[in-house]
Design a protein around this motif. Sequence first.
Motif, PDB file in Angstrom:
ATOM      1  N   GLU A 268       0.832  -1.207   0.000  1.00 45.93           N
ATOM      2  CA  GLU A 268       0.000   0.000   0.000  1.00 45.93           C
ATOM      3  C   GLU A 268       0.864   1.254   0.000  1.00 45.93           C
ATOM      4  N   GLU A 269       1.936   1.248   0.788  1.00 46.43           N
ATOM      5  CA  GLU A 269       2.837   2.408   0.824  1.00 46.43           C
ATOM      6  C   GLU A 269       3.449   2.671  -0.541  1.00 46.43           C
ATOM      7  N   LEU A 270       3.828   1.609  -1.232  1.00 50.52           N
ATOM      8  CA  LEU A 270       4.484   1.749  -2.529  1.00 50.52           C
ATOM      9  C   LEU A 270       3.505   2.075  -3.648  1.00 50.52           C
ATOM     10  N   GLY A 271       2.220   1.849  -3.390  1.00 48.96           N
ATOM     11  CA  GLY A 271       1.210   2.121  -4.406  1.00 48.96           C
ATOM     12  C   GLY A 271       1.287   1.178  -5.587  1.00 48.96           C
ATOM     13  N   ILE A 272       1.714  -0.061  -5.330  1.00 50.61           N
ATOM     14  CA  ILE A 272       1.856  -1.030  -6.419  1.00 50.61           C
ATOM     15  C   ILE A 272       0.642  -1.962  -6.462  1.00 50.61           C
ATOM     16  N   GLU A 273       0.361  -2.457  -7.638  1.00 45.40           N
ATOM     17  CA  GLU A 273      -0.734  -3.404  -7.793  1.00 45.40           C
ATOM     18  C   GLU A 273      -0.304  -4.757  -7.252  1.00 45.40           C
ATOM     19  N   PHE A 274      -1.190  -5.417  -6.528  1.00 46.33           N
ATOM     20  CA  PHE A 274      -0.864  -6.736  -6.011  1.00 46.33           C
ATOM     21  C   PHE A 274      -2.120  -7.595  -5.946  1.00 46.33           C
ATOM     22  N   LYS A 275      -1.883  -8.894  -5.948  1.00 42.71           N
ATOM     23  CA  LYS A 275      -2.951  -9.874  -5.796  1.00 42.71           C
ATOM     24  C   LYS A 275      -2.814 -10.517  -4.427  1.00 42.71           C
ATOM     25  N   SER A 276      -3.903 -10.610  -3.697  1.00 40.79           N
ATOM     26  CA  SER A 276      -3.893 -11.243  -2.381  1.00 40.79           C
ATOM     27  C   SER A 276      -4.454 -12.656  -2.492  1.00 40.79           C
TER      28      SER A 276
ATOM     29  N   ARG B 114      13.171  10.202   7.789  1.00 43.74           N
ATOM     30  CA  ARG B 114      11.945  10.087   6.999  1.00 43.74           C
ATOM     31  C   ARG B 114      11.414   8.670   7.210  1.00 43.74           C
ATOM     32  N   PHE B 115      10.161   8.454   6.914  1.00 45.46           N
ATOM     33  CA  PHE B 115       9.574   7.130   7.052  1.00 45.46           C
ATOM     34  C   PHE B 115      10.169   6.197   6.011  1.00 45.46           C
ATOM     35  N   THR B 116      10.741   5.080   6.470  1.00 46.74           N
ATOM     36  CA  THR B 116      11.351   4.100   5.576  1.00 46.74           C
ATOM     37  C   THR B 116      10.858   2.701   5.933  1.00 46.74           C
ATOM     38  N   VAL B 117      11.338   1.734   5.168  1.00 52.89           N
ATOM     39  CA  VAL B 117      10.993   0.342   5.429  1.00 52.89           C
ATOM     40  C   VAL B 117      11.445  -0.082   6.823  1.00 52.89           C
ATOM     41  N   ALA B 118      12.481   0.532   7.364  1.00 54.87           N
ATOM     42  CA  ALA B 118      12.916   0.194   8.724  1.00 54.87           C
ATOM     43  C   ALA B 118      11.842   0.563   9.735  1.00 54.87           C
TER      44      ALA B 118
ATOM     45  N   ASN C 226       9.896  -7.205   2.656  1.00 58.35           N
ATOM     46  CA  ASN C 226       9.761  -5.744   2.632  1.00 58.35           C
ATOM     47  C   ASN C 226      11.060  -5.055   2.221  1.00 58.35           C
ATOM     48  N   LEU C 227      12.196  -5.575   2.688  1.00 60.14           N
ATOM     49  CA  LEU C 227      13.476  -5.009   2.266  1.00 60.14           C
ATOM     50  C   LEU C 227      13.656  -5.159   0.757  1.00 60.14           C
ATOM     51  N   TYR C 228      13.258  -6.302   0.230  1.00 60.79           N
ATOM     52  CA  TYR C 228      13.327  -6.528  -1.218  1.00 60.79           C
ATOM     53  C   TYR C 228      12.431  -5.550  -1.970  1.00 60.79           C
ATOM     54  N   LEU C 229      11.191  -5.387  -1.500  1.00 64.66           N
ATOM     55  CA  LEU C 229      10.262  -4.493  -2.188  1.00 64.66           C
ATOM     56  C   LEU C 229      10.764  -3.053  -2.156  1.00 64.66           C
TER      57      LEU C 229
ATOM     58  N   GLY D  44      12.219   1.365  -4.876  1.00 67.52           N
ATOM     59  CA  GLY D  44      12.876   2.616  -4.534  1.00 67.52           C
ATOM     60  C   GLY D  44      11.940   3.609  -3.864  1.00 67.52           C
ATOM     61  N   GLY D  45      12.211   4.890  -4.091  1.00 68.97           N
ATOM     62  CA  GLY D  45      11.405   5.922  -3.463  1.00 68.97           C
ATOM     63  C   GLY D  45      11.855   6.184  -2.037  1.00 68.97           C
ATOM     64  N   PRO D  46      11.093   6.979  -1.292  1.00 68.57           N
ATOM     65  CA  PRO D  46      11.525   7.393   0.050  1.00 68.57           C
ATOM     66  C   PRO D  46      11.622   6.259   1.058  1.00 68.57           C
ATOM     67  N   LEU D  47      10.950   5.135   0.828  1.00 70.70           N
ATOM     68  CA  LEU D  47      11.023   4.031   1.786  1.00 70.70           C
ATOM     69  C   LEU D  47      12.334   3.257   1.676  1.00 70.70           C
TER      70      LEU D  47
END
Length: 219
Positions: free
Chosen positions: A20-28, A166-170, A80-83, A88-91
């Motif tokens: 959701e943070e990355l705004g990517i399309e995904f299938k659950s 800044r807000f990151t994956v960590a 999450n580290l992989y994503l 990329g981006g701020p996370l």
Amino acid sequence: MLTIYGVYRSRASRNYWMAEELGIEFKSVPALQARRLDNPLSPDAPLNTLSPEFLAVNPMAMIPSIKDGDLVMNESLAINLYLARKYGGPLAGKTVEEEGQLLMWTMWAATEVEPYSVALVRIYDNGLENSEAGKAGIAVACRSLKKPLDVLEQHLQNQDYIAGNRFTVADLNAAEVLRYAQTEQALFDSHPKVKAWIERCQSRAAYKAMQAARGKEPA
């Protein structure tokens, strides 16, 4: 398309929040924990961690897992580290040094925090919080969490987030691990910087979207 295997009421919540943070399309694909079913191997059982089709994805029989193209990954924090690295981006880390910080704090969450935060979850999930054994277990977990929270409290004295200010994956990874301990209000009240930080993380729109989806699932 990214496929995430696992219900929201599991460690898969971390990966759903990240997507959701990355705004990517995904299938659950809502693979359920086998322990929640009376007979997970029944022919009419819903997809679960002991289903042959899920074991083909993760032979460890644990959620979450992902498929991203030809890549299959397990372990929620590593996913999450992989994503973050892929999209990329701020996370993500902006430098090698920041990448090291994101990895270090993720490992800190997994090794120094999660064993005790998960112990708390298990006590409450089993309705033992008011038993003598449960109270003793809660006390042990809180004592064990004091030192790592002291470290994070000091780290946050002059910054709002764990790395790069800044807000990151960590932050996402650590906040999700620490969420399991939020039943212990006194623990967070005694660490005001940590308390403000996790509230800041959980105020994000992507977190709220993940929690809304989680709330629609049966407990």
